[in-house]
Scaffold this motif. Structure first.
Motif, PDB file in Angstrom:
ATOM      1  N   UNK A  50       0.825  -1.214   0.000  1.00  0.00           N
ATOM      2  CA  UNK A  50       0.000   0.000   0.000  1.00  0.00           C
ATOM      3  C   UNK A  50       0.858   1.263   0.000  1.00  0.00           C
ATOM      4  N   UNK A  51       2.060   1.164   0.581  1.00  0.00           N
ATOM      5  CA  UNK A  51       2.968   2.315   0.633  1.00  0.00           C
ATOM      6  C   UNK A  51       3.978   2.326  -0.517  1.00  0.00           C
ATOM      7  N   UNK A  52       3.842   1.363  -1.446  1.00  0.00           N
ATOM      8  CA  UNK A  52       4.732   1.322  -2.593  1.00  0.00           C
ATOM      9  C   UNK A  52       6.035   0.588  -2.352  1.00  0.00           C
ATOM     10  N   UNK A  53       6.093  -0.233  -1.293  1.00  0.00           N
ATOM     11  CA  UNK A  53       7.301  -0.995  -0.988  1.00  0.00           C
ATOM     12  C   UNK A  53       7.003  -2.488  -1.095  1.00  0.00           C
ATOM     13  N   UNK A  54       8.065  -3.288  -0.978  1.00  0.00           N
ATOM     14  CA  UNK A  54       7.911  -4.738  -0.935  1.00  0.00           C
ATOM     15  C   UNK A  54       8.868  -5.302   0.098  1.00  0.00           C
ATOM     16  N   UNK A  55       8.717  -6.591   0.391  1.00  0.00           N
ATOM     17  CA  UNK A  55       9.589  -7.228   1.384  1.00  0.00           C
ATOM     18  C   UNK A  55      11.051  -7.179   0.954  1.00  0.00           C
ATOM     19  N   UNK A  56      11.300  -7.176  -0.336  1.00  0.00           N
ATOM     20  CA  UNK A  56      12.683  -7.153  -0.826  1.00  0.00           C
ATOM     21  C   UNK A  56      13.385  -5.823  -0.548  1.00  0.00           C
ATOM     22  N   UNK A  57      12.623  -4.780  -0.223  1.00  0.00           N
ATOM     23  CA  UNK A  57      13.235  -3.490   0.113  1.00  0.00           C
ATOM     24  C   UNK A  57      13.878  -3.504   1.500  1.00  0.00           C
ATOM     25  N   UNK A  58      13.538  -4.479   2.311  1.00  0.00           N
ATOM     26  CA  UNK A  58      14.079  -4.583   3.674  1.00  0.00           C
ATOM     27  C   UNK A  58      15.351  -5.413   3.646  1.00  0.00           C
ATOM     28  N   UNK A  59      16.449  -4.817   4.064  1.00  0.00           N
ATOM     29  CA  UNK A  59      17.727  -5.539   4.071  1.00  0.00           C
ATOM     30  C   UNK A  59      18.178  -5.926   5.476  1.00  0.00           C
ATOM     31  N   UNK A  60      17.684  -5.203   6.502  1.00  0.00           N
ATOM     32  CA  UNK A  60      18.090  -5.476   7.878  1.00  0.00           C
ATOM     33  C   UNK A  60      16.882  -5.312   8.804  1.00  0.00           C
ATOM     34  N   UNK A  61      16.929  -6.029   9.930  1.00  0.00           N
ATOM     35  CA  UNK A  61      15.852  -5.959  10.921  1.00  0.00           C
ATOM     36  C   UNK A  61      16.465  -5.795  12.304  1.00  0.00           C
ATOM     37  N   UNK A  62      15.945  -4.840  13.075  1.00  0.00           N
ATOM     38  CA  UNK A  62      16.346  -4.670  14.467  1.00  0.00           C
ATOM     39  C   UNK A  62      15.088  -4.717  15.321  1.00  0.00           C
ATOM     40  N   UNK A  63      15.183  -5.388  16.462  1.00  0.00           N
ATOM     41  CA  UNK A  63      14.022  -5.586  17.341  1.00  0.00           C
ATOM     42  C   UNK A  63      14.355  -5.086  18.740  1.00  0.00           C
ATOM     43  N   UNK A  64      13.478  -4.278  19.277  1.00  0.00           N
ATOM     44  CA  UNK A  64      13.534  -3.904  20.684  1.00  0.00           C
ATOM     45  C   UNK A  64      12.243  -4.358  21.335  1.00  0.00           C
TER      46      UNK A  64
END
Length: 256
Positions: A50-64
């Motif tokens: 919906x925002x014009x992105x896809x899962x492939x645009x994510x290269x890193x994940x940080x969790x708090x």
């Protein structure tokens, strides 16, 4: 881009942050430790599209997270759907001094708030986070954590009142329409007690913390309910809604 995940007791915030440290978009979902990685993935994939992105645009994940039971499924989400080994905030240290008796008990959200606040502002700071609990944290001009306060969040206070008093109705949390603090009916009296009572608590605790600090202190508010009080108190110097997410991105850059 970086997917920053802030898992709180009430909500989990997912934010997409680009290489210029700009938050491109953010989404919020109710915290449920039983929610699976597959459920998160379906929900996130649709919102990304919906925002014009896809899962492939994510290269890193940080969790708090302050909800240990929610961590596993979020880690699976990162590995399975974003092909990324997630970095967990706090592993390897926070990067600032914890001048308190039990440093290991500091919640990730409060630590991340302090990282971002100290990076954005000079001098001694009080950070008020309006979440499930309302927390007040004092950091000095060096960035050292000196201690703080944990108080019931305003929703918890209202829930406790309504649950314990059989004849009291559930009300919306909002500023009373009438500035008088003498209510003429039950609902008005509840609004006054919850809203103005909470402002009285905030102002009183901040005044005591400032007096104890002994130096000028800037007050930063964050959390979803901060704007609820903004118009009726001058205790806040600034409101920064994305403080925790900013802290996550800063911590990830330093410790990845």
């Amino acid at each position: 881009m970086l997917l920053a995940i802030d898992a709180g007791n009430t909500n989990i915030v997912f934010a997409l942050i680009d290489d210029c440290d700009t938050i491109r978009t953010r989404w919020r979902i109710t915290t449920d430790p039983r929610r699976t990685a597959d459920e998160y993935a379906v929900w996130l994939s649709q919102l990304l599209a919906l925002e014009g992105f896809s899962r492939s645009d994510v290269s890193h994940v940080v969790i708090g997270t302050v909800v240990p039971r929610a961590l596993h499924n979020l880690q699976v989400l990162a590995r399975k759907y974003f092909d990324s080994e997630p970095v967990i905030a706090g592993v390897g240290g926070w990067g600032f001094s914890l001048d308190v008796d039990e440093p290991q008990s500091l919640g990730a959200d409060r630590a991340l708030n302090m990282i971002a606040a100290h990076a954005n502002h000079a001098g001694d700071l009080i950070i008020i986070d309006f979440g499930t609990a309302t927390t007040f944290d004092l950091i000095d001009y060096h960035g050292a954590y000196k201690g703080g306060i944990i108080a019931p969040g305003i929703n918890l206070s209202l829930d406790a009142l309504v649950s314990a008093a059989a004849k009291l109705p559930r009300i919306a949390i909002e500023a009373p329409a009438d500035p008088s603090v003498v209510g003429r009916n039950t609902v008005d009296q509840m609004h006054i007690g919850i809203y103005w009572g909470y402002i009285g608590m905030i102002e009183g605790l901040v005044a005591r913390m400032k007096a104890e600090a002994g130096r000028p202190v800037k007050v930063i508010a964050t959390g979803g309910l901060a704007i609820l009080f903004e118009k009726h108190t001058d205790v806040f110097d600034t409101i920064e809604q994305d403080l925790t997410i900013q802290g996550l991105a800063m911590w990830w850059k330093k410790f990845r």
